[in-house]
Design a protein around this motif. Structure first.
Motif, PDB file in Angstrom:
ATOM      1  N   GLN A 107       0.946  -1.206   0.090  1.00 25.38           N
ATOM      2  CA  GLN A 107       0.057  -0.012   0.048  1.00 25.38           C
ATOM      3  C   GLN A 107       0.856   1.127  -0.117  1.00 25.38           C
ATOM      4  OE1 GLN A 107      -2.996  -0.043   3.014  1.00 25.38           O
ATOM      5  NE2 GLN A 107      -4.063  -1.702   2.170  1.00 25.38           N
ATOM      6  N   ARG A 124      -9.003  12.981  -7.876  1.00 30.62           N
ATOM      7  CA  ARG A 124      -7.987  12.025  -6.863  1.00 30.62           C
ATOM      8  C   ARG A 124      -8.018  10.662  -7.437  1.00 30.62           C
ATOM      9  NH1 ARG A 124      -7.775  11.504  -0.702  1.00 30.62           N
ATOM     10  NH2 ARG A 124      -8.264  13.579  -0.596  1.00 30.62           N
ATOM     11  N   GLU A 127      -4.902   8.170  -8.606  1.00 24.45           N
ATOM     12  CA  GLU A 127      -4.710   6.891  -7.996  1.00 24.45           C
ATOM     13  C   GLU A 127      -4.268   5.806  -9.119  1.00 24.45           C
ATOM     14  OE1 GLU A 127      -7.440   5.396  -5.235  1.00 24.45           O
ATOM     15  OE2 GLU A 127      -5.916   3.668  -4.745  1.00 24.45           O
ATOM     16  N   ARG A 155      -3.762  -0.014  -2.817  1.00 25.77           N
ATOM     17  CA  ARG A 155      -4.402   1.251  -2.846  1.00 25.77           C
ATOM     18  C   ARG A 155      -3.259   2.295  -2.671  1.00 25.77           C
ATOM     19  NH1 ARG A 155      -9.957   2.256  -2.009  1.00 25.77           N
ATOM     20  NH2 ARG A 155      -9.308   4.268  -2.937  1.00 25.77           N
ATOM     21  N   VAL A 156      -3.487   3.383  -3.244  1.00 27.76           N
ATOM     22  CA  VAL A 156      -2.523   4.434  -3.053  1.00 27.76           C
ATOM     23  C   VAL A 156      -3.399   5.522  -2.334  1.00 27.76           C
ATOM     24  CG1 VAL A 156      -1.207   6.231  -4.078  1.00 27.76           C
ATOM     25  CG2 VAL A 156      -1.604   4.296  -5.055  1.00 27.76           C
ATOM     26  N   TYR A 157      -2.842   6.052  -0.902  1.00 26.15           N
ATOM     27  CA  TYR A 157      -3.454   6.883  -0.021  1.00 26.15           C
ATOM     28  C   TYR A 157      -2.812   8.118  -0.275  1.00 26.15           C
ATOM     29  CZ  TYR A 157      -5.541   2.715   2.369  1.00 26.15           C
ATOM     30  OH  TYR A 157      -6.068   1.727   2.579  1.00 26.15           O
ATOM     31  N   PHE A 158      -3.513   9.388  -0.451  1.00 29.59           N
ATOM     32  CA  PHE A 158      -2.727  10.685  -0.553  1.00 29.59           C
ATOM     33  C   PHE A 158      -2.904  11.413   0.892  1.00 29.59           C
ATOM     34  CE2 PHE A 158      -4.666   9.553  -4.712  1.00 29.59           C
ATOM     35  CZ  PHE A 158      -3.245   9.512  -5.344  1.00 29.59           C
TER      36      PHE A 158
END
Ligand code: AMP
Length: 640
Positions: free
Chosen positions: A544, A561, A565, A584-587
Motif C-alpha cells: 500500500q 483524486r 490513483e 491502494r494509493v492513499y494521499f
C-alpha cells in the motif's frame, strides 16, 4: 533414525563439513576431480570443490542418456494454450545441445551472460540448460516484471544474447512481451544485447522484429537442426547463473551461484529433503523466474534423473482440479508449491481434490512465505500426505530450515518450517548486543559461515556489496544475515516472524518497497511516498502506498483524486509489473518522520493493519501520523 539421529547428522555437517560434503560430491559427475572439498582462505568467500571441473547441463541431461534416454525428462503442460508434450531425456538432450549451438553461433562463450525473459515454455528450460552447457551464465528475469525492472537487470548483467517470446498468457489474457522488451532494450542503451532470440508462439500480433538484432527461434532451429554444441567443462566455482532479488535499496542484487557446489547441494536435497527418486515425476508449481523454479523445476529434478512437470497456467483453470488431474496423469510423487496457491484452492469446492487418484503423491512441500497453520492442516487433511514447510531464500538456493525426512522421521509442527538443515549453522542473535538468544526469544536469523554448497557466492561483480549487505550484522564477527526475525522452541524448531528490512512478500513473491516507491514517485504529481506491506488473508501481504502530492488542490475533487490513483497504479504496472502494484494509493500532505528525517514505515504499516503504531519517541511531528490515520479512515468510510 529418530530426531537424535538427525541432530547427529546435522552436527557432523557443521563440525566436519569437508568429510560431509566430500561424501555428497560423489552424487554428480566430475570431469576433473576436485583437489579440496572446501577452500576457505578469505572468509566469508569460499570455494566448494576447488580445482574440480564439471558442468550443470551435463549432470542434468547428458549423464542420464546412458540409462534413461527414453524416460520422460520434461513434461510440459499449458492449461492456457492446451499444449501438452513429453520430452524424453534423449529429446531434451537434442533440444538443449541444439539450442547451445544456436547460442554459440550468436557468439556466446564461457562466462558470457544470456538473459532469459520468458513465459513457462519448454524453450525457457532449453535456453537455461543450453547456456550453462556453454559455461555461459544465465540471468532469468520473471516474465511478470515490466520494462524498467527488466532494463535494470539488463544493465547490470550486460548480456550478449537475450531469449524471449512474443507473449505470455495468464487466465486467457495474452500479455505481449515484445513491446515491453523493446522498451527495456531502449532503456538499457549500450548495455543491451546485440542479439535477441524470439520464440514466436503466434499468440500476439506478429512481433516487431528489428533487422540485424532480432532473430526468430523457429528459423534458427531449422538452420541448426543437426548442430549439437559440446559441453564446456568449467571450474566448480564458475558462475552458473545470476538471479536478481530485492533488498533494502532500490537496486536489485544479482545473486551469483557457482556450478559444482550448487549441483551437489541440489542432488543431496533431492534425497534428504524431498525424497524424490530417479524415474519419478516432480511437480513444482513455481515459475522459472524465481529461485524455486531454478532449483526445483529445472536443475534439482533433472540432476536426480526424475521428470519435471513444467506447467503454464493458474491453479484454478480450466477448473480447480487441474493440478490434481496432472498429479494423477503423470503419477507425480513429489509436489512443491506456495501457501498462497493453497489458500486459493481452499476457497474452492474440496471435491476437486477427491475426483482424482492421488495415490502416487508422497508429500507436498510449501515455501516462499509463512505457512499458516489452518492452511497447512487443511491441505494435509485433504491430501492425506505430509505437508512440509521449507524456509529459504534466493540467496541460499535450497532450504535452510525444514524437516529432512529423508534422514529421520521428524514430527511436523504446524506454523514452523522446522530445524536447521544440514550444512547450515543457523543461530538467532540479539540485533543490538550480538549475543545469541535462547528458546522463546526473538532474534535475527543468522548463519555462521562458511555457507554450505549451493548458497550464493557473491553479488554479481560486487564483492563489497556482498560483504556489506549480508555480513555486516556485527562489526567483530562474520555472520550471514537472513534479514528475517525468528524464534526457536525448546525442541529447536524455528518460527519465522517477518523481515528485518523493507522487503515484503506478496503471494510468495519478494518485492522491495523502495523499488515500488521509486516507481510511484516517478509520477510527476508525487512529491514523496512510503510503501509498506500490509497483511492480507490471501496473499500474505499486499503493498500500500502513502503519497504526498506536489499540488494538494488535485485532491479536492474526488474524481481527480481517483484519476491520480489510477495513473500512479498504471505507472507502477508499466515500470515494474502488475505484481508490484499497490493495492491502494492513499494521499496525504505529509508523512510521519523521525527528527532525523527518516520515514516511520513501521508505524505506517501498523496503522494500516489496525495496530498500535509502536514506539514514537523519535517522531518529529505527530501531524504526519494523524494524516495516515485520516487517509485510512476516509478511504474506509468511502468503501461500500
Ligand atoms: P525469496 O528470496 O523470494 O525466496 O524470499 C525469501 C524470503 O521469503 C525469506 O527471507 C522470508 O522472508 C520469506 N520466506 C521464504 N520461505 C518462508 C517460509 N517457509 N516461512 C516464512 N517465510 C518464508
Amino acid at each position: 533414525m529418530n530426531d537424535t539421529a538427525y541432530a547427529a547428522f546435522h552436527r557432523a555437517s557443521i563440525e566436519a563439513p569437508e568429510a560431509f560434503w566430500g561424501r555428497e560430491a560423489a552424487r554428480i559427475d566430475w570431469h576433473v576431480p576436485y583437489e579440496r572439498v572446501l577452500a576457505y582462505e578469505a572468509p566469508p568467500f569460499r570455494q566448494w570443490f576447488a580445482g574440480g571441473h564439471t558442468n550443470l547441463c551435463h549432470n542434468a541431461v547428458d549423464r542420464h542418456l546412458a540409462n534413461r534416454a527414453d524416460q520422460p525428462a520434461l513434461v510440459y503442460v499449458s492449461s492456457e494454450t492446451g499444449a501438452e508434450q513429453v520430452y524424453s531425456y534423449r529429446m531434451l538432450y537434442e533440444e538443449v545441445a541444439r539450442f547451445a549451438a544456436i547460442l554459440q553461433a550468436q557468439g556466446v562463450k564461457k562466462g558470457d551472460r544470456v538473459l532469459i525473459y520468458m513465459p513457462m515454455l519448454p524453450e525457457a528450460v532449453f535456453a537455461m540448460l543450453a547456456t550453462v552447457r556453454l559455461g555461459a551464465v544465465h540471468s532469468v528475469v520473471f516474465g511478470g516484471f515490466a520494462s524498467a525492472s527488466l532494463a535494470a537487470r539488463i544493465e547490470d548483467a550486460a548480456p550478449v544474447v537475450m531469449v524471449t517470446a512474443d507473449a505470455g498468457v495468464r487466465g486467457s489474457r495474452v500479455i505481449p512481451y515484445k513491446p515491453l522488451v523493446d522498451e527495456a532494450l531502449r532503456l538499457a542503451g549500450t548495455r543491451a544485447p546485440a542479439r535477441v532470440i524470439v520464440v514466436n508462439r503466434g499468440l500476439a500480433e506478429a512481433p516487431m522484429m528489428k533487422p540485424g538484432r532480432d532473430l526468430d527461434y523457429a528459423t534458427l532451429r531449422q538452420a541448426h537442426l543437426d548442430d549439437r554444441a559440446a559441453v564446456e567443462w568449467v571450474e566448480s566455482s564458475h558462475p552458473s547463473y545470476i538471479l536478481y532479488t530485492s533488498g533494502t535499496t532500490g537496486k536489485p542484487k544479482g545473486v551469483e551461484r557457482d556450478t559444482g557446489g550448487y549441483a551437489v547441494a541440489l542432488a543431496a536435497s533431492m534425497e534428504y529433503i524431498y525424497g524424490g527418486r530417479p524415474g519419478e515425476c516432480f511437480f513444482s508449481t513455481s515459475d522459472i523466474g524465481w529461485v524455486v523454479g531454478h532449483s526445483y523445476i529445472v536443475y534439482g529434478p533433472l540432476i536426480a534423473g526424475m521428470s519435471t512437470l513444467v506447467y503454464e497456467g493458474l491453479p484454478t483453470r480450466p477448473d480447480p482440479g487441474i493440478w490434481w488431474q496432472l498429479v494423477e496423469r503423470y503419477r507425480v510423487t513429489v509436489m512443491f508449491s506456495a501457501p498462497t496457491a493453497v489458500r486459493v484452492l481452499r476457497k474452492q469446492d474440496p471435491d476437486w481434490l477427491h475426483r482424482h487418484d492421488l495415490s502416487s503423491l508422497r508429500a507436498l512441500f510449501l515455501a516462499g512465505e509463512p505457512l499458516d497453520e489452518p492452511t497447512a492442516r487443511w491441505i494435509a487433511d485433504e491430501l492425506g500426505v505430509p505437508v512440509i514447510d521449507n524456509y529459504w531464500q534466493t540467496e541460499t538456493g535450497w532450504p535452510m530450515l525444514t524437516l529432512c525426512r529423508g534422514v529421520a522421521d521428524l514430527p511436523v509442527k504446524y506454523g514452523s518450517p522446522g530445524l536447521p538443515v544440514y550444512g547450515y549453522d543457523v543461530r538467532l542473535f540479539d540485533e543490538r548486543t550480538g549475543e545469541e538468544v535462547g528458546p522463546g526469544q526473538k532474534g535475527v536469523i543468522g548463519v555462521l559461515p562458511p555457507l554450505p554448497p549451493g548458497c550464493m557466492s557473491t553479488v554479481w561483480r560486487q564483492d563489497q556489496r556482498f560483504l556489506d549487505t549480508y555480513f555486516s550484522l556485527f562489526p567483530d564477527r562474520l555472520v550471514y544475515s537472513s534479514f528475517d526475525w525468528g524464534i526457536r522452541d525448546e525442541d529447536g524448531y524455528f518460527t519465522i516472524l517477518g523481515r528485518t528490512d523493507d522487503v515484503i512478500n506478496v503471494a510468495g513473491h519478494r518485492l522491495g518497497t523502495r523499488e515500488i516507491e521509486e516507481a510511484v514517485s516517478s509520477h510527476g504529481a508525487i512529491a514523496e511516498v512510503a510503501v509498506v506491506g500490509v497483511a492480507d488473508t490471501l496473499k500474505g501481504q499486499v503493498p500500500q502506498a502513502f503519497a504526498v502530492v506536489r499540488d494538494a488542490s488535485v485532491l479536492a475533487d474526488p474524481a481527480s483524486r481517483a484519476r491520480l490513483e489510477a495513473e500512479v497504479m498504471a505507472q507502477v504496472a508499466a515500470q515494474l509489473g502488475a505484481i508490484a502494484n499497490p493495492a491502494r494509493v492513499y494521499f496525504v500532505s505529509q508523512l510521519p518522520k523521525t527528527r532525523s528525517g527518516k520515514v516511520l514505515r513501521r508505524s505506517i504499516q501498523a496503522l494500516a493493519e489496525g495496530r498500535d503504531p509502536g514506539d514514537l519517541t523519535t517522531l518529529d511531528d505527530p501531524a504526519g501520523l494523524d494524516q495516515i490515520r485520516q487517509a485510512l479512515s476516509d478511504v474506509a468510510a468511502s468503501q461500500p
